[in-house]
Motif scaffolding. Structure first.
Motif, PDB file in Angstrom:
ATOM      1  N   ARG A  96      39.323  36.085  29.277  1.00 57.44           N
ATOM      2  CA  ARG A  96      40.758  35.836  29.222  1.00 57.44           C
ATOM      3  C   ARG A  96      41.481  36.532  30.376  1.00 57.44           C
ATOM      4  NH1 ARG A  96      42.164  36.748  23.174  1.00 57.44           N
ATOM      5  NH2 ARG A  96      40.450  35.255  22.970  1.00 57.44           N
ATOM      6  N   ARG A  97      41.100  37.785  30.621  1.00 59.00           N
ATOM      7  CA  ARG A  97      41.763  38.546  31.680  1.00 59.00           C
ATOM      8  C   ARG A  97      41.423  37.971  33.060  1.00 59.00           C
ATOM      9  NH1 ARG A  97      40.726  44.861  31.620  1.00 59.00           N
ATOM     10  NH2 ARG A  97      38.753  44.216  32.550  1.00 59.00           N
ATOM     11  N   PHE A  98      40.193  37.474  33.197  1.00 59.19           N
ATOM     12  CA  PHE A  98      39.780  36.843  34.457  1.00 59.19           C
ATOM     13  C   PHE A  98      40.747  35.693  34.780  1.00 59.19           C
ATOM     14  CE2 PHE A  98      36.601  34.307  37.024  1.00 59.19           C
ATOM     15  CZ  PHE A  98      36.361  35.277  37.981  1.00 59.19           C
ATOM     16  N   ALA A 198      46.790  42.363  37.767  1.00 57.54           N
ATOM     17  CA  ALA A 198      45.639  41.497  38.065  1.00 57.54           C
ATOM     18  C   ALA A 198      44.486  42.347  38.575  1.00 57.54           C
ATOM     19  CB  ALA A 198      46.030  40.463  39.111  1.00 57.54           C
ATOM     20  N   LYS A 199      43.264  41.982  38.198  1.00 59.50           N
ATOM     21  CA  LYS A 199      42.101  42.711  38.701  1.00 59.50           C
ATOM     22  C   LYS A 199      41.705  42.058  40.015  1.00 59.50           C
ATOM     23  CE  LYS A 199      38.514  45.261  36.295  1.00 59.50           C
ATOM     24  NZ  LYS A 199      39.190  46.560  36.154  1.00 59.50           N
ATOM     25  N   THR A 200      42.344  42.515  41.078  1.00 57.83           N
ATOM     26  CA  THR A 200      42.140  41.922  42.391  1.00 57.83           C
ATOM     27  C   THR A 200      41.835  43.027  43.394  1.00 57.83           C
ATOM     28  OG1 THR A 200      43.130  40.499  44.083  1.00 57.83           O
ATOM     29  CG2 THR A 200      44.653  41.936  42.896  1.00 57.83           C
ATOM     30  N   ASN A 203      44.357  45.645  45.171  1.00 53.83           N
ATOM     31  CA  ASN A 203      44.869  46.835  44.484  1.00 53.83           C
ATOM     32  C   ASN A 203      43.971  48.032  44.771  1.00 53.83           C
ATOM     33  OD1 ASN A 203      46.882  45.288  43.305  1.00 53.83           O
ATOM     34  ND2 ASN A 203      45.783  45.014  41.372  1.00 53.83           N
ATOM     35  N   TYR A 204      42.684  47.766  44.837  1.00 59.30           N
ATOM     36  CA  TYR A 204      41.723  48.848  45.092  1.00 59.30           C
ATOM     37  C   TYR A 204      41.786  49.292  46.551  1.00 59.30           C
ATOM     38  CZ  TYR A 204      39.757  48.938  40.457  1.00 59.30           C
ATOM     39  OH  TYR A 204      39.604  49.126  39.108  1.00 59.30           O
ATOM     40  N   ALA A 205      41.951  48.314  47.463  1.00 61.50           N
ATOM     41  CA  ALA A 205      42.069  48.654  48.889  1.00 61.50           C
ATOM     42  C   ALA A 205      43.248  49.605  49.081  1.00 61.50           C
ATOM     43  CB  ALA A 205      42.247  47.383  49.714  1.00 61.50           C
ATOM     44  N   GLU A 234      51.725  56.007  35.438  1.00 61.50           N
ATOM     45  CA  GLU A 234      51.186  54.661  35.170  1.00 61.50           C
ATOM     46  C   GLU A 234      49.712  54.696  34.795  1.00 61.50           C
ATOM     47  OE1 GLU A 234      52.773  51.707  38.008  1.00 61.50           O
ATOM     48  OE2 GLU A 234      54.313  51.639  36.456  1.00 61.50           O
ATOM     49  N   GLU A 235      48.827  54.839  35.780  1.00 63.51           N
ATOM     50  CA  GLU A 235      47.399  54.872  35.455  1.00 63.51           C
ATOM     51  C   GLU A 235      46.641  55.457  36.636  1.00 63.51           C
ATOM     52  OE1 GLU A 235      45.119  51.253  35.419  1.00 63.51           O
ATOM     53  OE2 GLU A 235      46.699  50.125  36.415  1.00 63.51           O
ATOM     54  N   LEU A 236      45.341  55.601  36.477  1.00 62.90           N
ATOM     55  CA  LEU A 236      44.497  56.045  37.586  1.00 62.90           C
ATOM     56  C   LEU A 236      44.117  54.801  38.394  1.00 62.90           C
ATOM     57  CD1 LEU A 236      42.130  58.596  35.786  1.00 62.90           C
ATOM     58  CD2 LEU A 236      44.481  58.892  36.573  1.00 62.90           C
ATOM     59  N   GLY A 237      43.356  54.967  39.467  1.00 60.80           N
ATOM     60  CA  GLY A 237      42.967  53.827  40.302  1.00 60.80           C
ATOM     61  C   GLY A 237      42.202  52.765  39.529  1.00 60.80           C
ATOM     62  N   GLY A 238      41.476  53.160  38.490  1.00 61.03           N
ATOM     63  CA  GLY A 238      40.704  52.193  37.722  1.00 61.03           C
ATOM     64  C   GLY A 238      40.560  52.560  36.258  1.00 61.03           C
ATOM     65  N   MET A 239      41.486  53.388  35.759  1.00 56.39           N
ATOM     66  CA  MET A 239      41.415  53.807  34.352  1.00 56.39           C
ATOM     67  C   MET A 239      42.813  53.974  33.775  1.00 56.39           C
ATOM     68  SD  MET A 239      38.358  56.588  34.024  1.00 56.39           S
ATOM     69  CE  MET A 239      38.320  57.145  35.700  1.00 56.39           C
ATOM     70  N   ILE A 259      50.611  47.776  35.359  1.00 59.29           N
ATOM     71  CA  ILE A 259      49.421  48.469  34.856  1.00 59.29           C
ATOM     72  C   ILE A 259      48.372  47.430  34.477  1.00 59.29           C
ATOM     73  CG2 ILE A 259      48.584  49.827  32.888  1.00 59.29           C
ATOM     74  CD1 ILE A 259      51.184  51.335  32.961  1.00 59.29           C
ATOM     75  N   LEU A 260      47.123  47.738  34.744  1.00 59.79           N
ATOM     76  CA  LEU A 260      46.037  46.834  34.379  1.00 59.79           C
ATOM     77  C   LEU A 260      45.793  46.927  32.865  1.00 59.79           C
ATOM     78  CD1 LEU A 260      42.874  45.950  34.116  1.00 59.79           C
ATOM     79  CD2 LEU A 260      44.130  44.959  36.025  1.00 59.79           C
ATOM     80  N   PRO A 261      45.858  45.804  32.160  1.00 63.46           N
ATOM     81  CA  PRO A 261      45.639  45.840  30.707  1.00 63.46           C
ATOM     82  C   PRO A 261      44.163  46.065  30.361  1.00 63.46           C
ATOM     83  CG  PRO A 261      46.083  43.587  31.418  1.00 63.46           C
ATOM     84  CD  PRO A 261      46.161  44.444  32.649  1.00 63.46           C
ATOM     85  N   GLY A 262      43.761  47.309  30.251  1.00 65.47           N
ATOM     86  CA  GLY A 262      42.362  47.653  30.010  1.00 65.47           C
ATOM     87  C   GLY A 262      41.888  47.234  28.627  1.00 65.47           C
ATOM     88  N   ILE A 263      40.655  46.764  28.564  1.00 64.21           N
ATOM     89  CA  ILE A 263      40.060  46.397  27.270  1.00 64.21           C
ATOM     90  C   ILE A 263      39.672  47.672  26.523  1.00 64.21           C
ATOM     91  CG2 ILE A 263      38.122  45.152  26.201  1.00 64.21           C
ATOM     92  CD1 ILE A 263      38.363  43.271  28.778  1.00 64.21           C
ATOM     93  N   THR A 264      39.280  48.701  27.269  1.00 64.35           N
ATOM     94  CA  THR A 264      39.005  49.995  26.644  1.00 64.35           C
ATOM     95  C   THR A 264      40.313  50.563  26.078  1.00 64.35           C
ATOM     96  OG1 THR A 264      37.464  50.291  28.477  1.00 64.35           O
ATOM     97  CG2 THR A 264      37.720  52.142  26.969  1.00 64.35           C
ATOM     98  N   ARG A 265      41.397  50.426  26.836  1.00 68.06           N
ATOM     99  CA  ARG A 265      42.725  50.871  26.377  1.00 68.06           C
ATOM    100  C   ARG A 265      43.061  50.219  25.041  1.00 68.06           C
ATOM    101  NH1 ARG A 265      47.686  48.610  26.279  1.00 68.06           N
ATOM    102  NH2 ARG A 265      49.531  49.923  26.640  1.00 68.06           N
ATOM    103  N   GLY A 305      38.125  53.504  30.617  1.00 65.17           N
ATOM    104  CA  GLY A 305      37.789  52.241  31.271  1.00 65.17           C
ATOM    105  C   GLY A 305      36.325  51.946  31.008  1.00 65.17           C
ATOM    106  N   THR A 306      35.903  50.722  31.291  1.00 65.16           N
ATOM    107  CA  THR A 306      34.523  50.320  31.022  1.00 65.16           C
ATOM    108  C   THR A 306      33.515  51.226  31.729  1.00 65.16           C
ATOM    109  OG1 THR A 306      35.161  48.034  30.719  1.00 65.16           O
ATOM    110  CG2 THR A 306      32.862  48.428  31.317  1.00 65.16           C
ATOM    111  N   ALA A 307      33.783  51.512  33.006  1.00 66.84           N
ATOM    112  CA  ALA A 307      32.803  52.260  33.793  1.00 66.84           C
ATOM    113  C   ALA A 307      32.611  53.675  33.240  1.00 66.84           C
ATOM    114  CB  ALA A 307      33.227  52.306  35.255  1.00 66.84           C
TER     115      ALA A 307
END
Ligand SMILES: *Cc1c(COP(=O)(O)O)cnc(C)c1O
Length: 360
Positions: A96-98, A198-200, A203-205, A234-239, A259-265, A305-307
């Motif tokens: 769904r998030r994809f 968005a998981k794009t 954002n990481y760059a 807000e959040e960390l770079g990936g959490m 903010i990225l809507p985390g599934i772990t969140r 986060g997942t990782a």
């Protein structure tokens, strides 16, 4: 859609594979196979799905992704259960998030069933790559990018979806120990109306320079503040973040689009409520964070986060402030939630919520 299975001329021999997955690290080791699915707006959309050897891909130098960064990805894990089966955690949420990410980046959506099927196909094929070490899992990385050769600026008409898998151990070498966080005051991650939800890749760059600044200052991760007032956490770079108070209240920043809507969140909100705690999604300022930590009202801060699953935040440092949370070490809730969540994922704790999907 049928997947064409391409033969692998030389898969990694069993003994070398076993040796490699005994100490997998994070993100440097890969399995034998990958899935590729092509999209062409002029050929009826998604077509031609293959499961074949993992190998370099060839791209036209004008491929739109290389110029305008039309790219999205997901991150999820397959966990090895005691009975030898493999299980996914809420994979339909990743599907769904994809699609939510695809929409924001003007990319085609993918039928959820096709996304899930690709995951099942690769996990079944490369099941022997799943590590059994403590904290280990088969990390899955589905991604999609604009492959059309075209230098004009408009959404591309051709895309590639690829799924690769990487056996992983703990994300942080320290395992479940607490991390030190750097407050980024010169840089922001996402602005209102931007692509923060968005998981794009972009954002990481954008997070790499502040992340490097954090590391120079002896920290493990960066926390970003809102782009407008530079005030709200807000959040960390990936959490995503949770703040545990001494009165049974837990605060987590709301999903306002930056903010990225985390599934772990989302899962942690459920689990914390299941523990009888009150979880509020509300704005929390950096000043409040410091004063709550200093007064002792704030017992714990969790990053998730997942990782890295659930990781306690021990210290927070920035250009003009520095504070410690609790004793600086892992707190009770962080430890409990990490155990609960990994227990459900590994099949050792009852899955009351129906979050686990067995892949066989
Ligand atoms: C992926 C990601 C997360 C965590 O999401 P999960 O679904 O819990 O893995 C949090 N923040 C950002 C910026 C992310 O990209």
């Amino acid at each position: 859609m049928d997947f064409e299975h391409l033969p692998h001329p030389a898969p990694v021999p069993g003994e070398s594979r076993q040796q490699a997955i005994a100490d997998p690290g994070f993100g440097t080791l890969f399995t034998d196979h990958m899935v590729v699915i092509d999209y062409d707006a002029d050929k009826g959309g998604w077509h031609k799905a293959t499961l074949g050897p993992r190998e370099p891909i060839s791209l036209d130098p004008a491929a739109a992704v290389l110029h305008y960064a039309q790219e999205i990805f997901e991150g999820m894990k397959a966990y090895k259960h005691a009975d030898g089966s493999l299980a996914l955690f809420r994979p339909e949420q990743n599907a769904r998030r994809f699609n939510a990410s695809a929409k924001r980046m003007a990319m085609p959506e993918m039928p959820e069933e096709l996304f899930l099927d690709s995951i099942r196909q690769l996990v079944s094929k490369d099941r022997d790559w799943a590590p059994t070490v403590e904290g280990g899992a088969l990390y899955l990385r589905p991604f999609m990018f604009a492959s059309e050769a075209f230098l004009g600026v408009r959404p591309a008409r051709q895309y590639k979806y690829i799924l690769i898998a990487s056996p992983v151990g703990n994300y942080f070498k320290s395992g479940s120990k607490s991390v030190k966080i750097w407050i980024s005051s010169d840089y922001v991650r996402a602005a209102p109306g931007g692509t923060g939800a968005a998981k794009t890749g972009g954002n990481y760059a954008a997070s790499l320079v502040p992340q490097a600044e954090g590391i120079e200052n002896g920290c493990d991760q960066v926390v970003f503040l809102d782009a407008v007032e530079k005030k709200w956490v807000e959040e960390l770079g990936g959490m995503n973040l949770f703040f545990v108070m001494d009165n049974g209240r837990v605060v987590t920043p709301p999903l306002t689009g930056t903010i990225l809507p985390g599934i772990t969140r989302d899962s942690l909100i459920e689990l914390l409520r299941g523990e009888g705690l009150t979880v509020s999604e509300e704005l929390y300022s950096i000043d409040q964070w410091q004063s709550d930590a200093d007064s002792g009202k704030l017992l714990e801060t969790l990053a998730c986060g997942t990782a890295a699953v659930v990781t306690p935040v021990g210290e927070v440092t920035g250009k003009d402030r520095s504070f410690t949370i609790g004793s600086g070490g892992p707190g009770q809730i962080a430890t409990k939630m990490r155990e609960r969540l990994t227990g459900i994922q590994l099949g050792t704790v009852e899955d009351k919520y129906g979050w686990v999907m067995k892949v066989g």
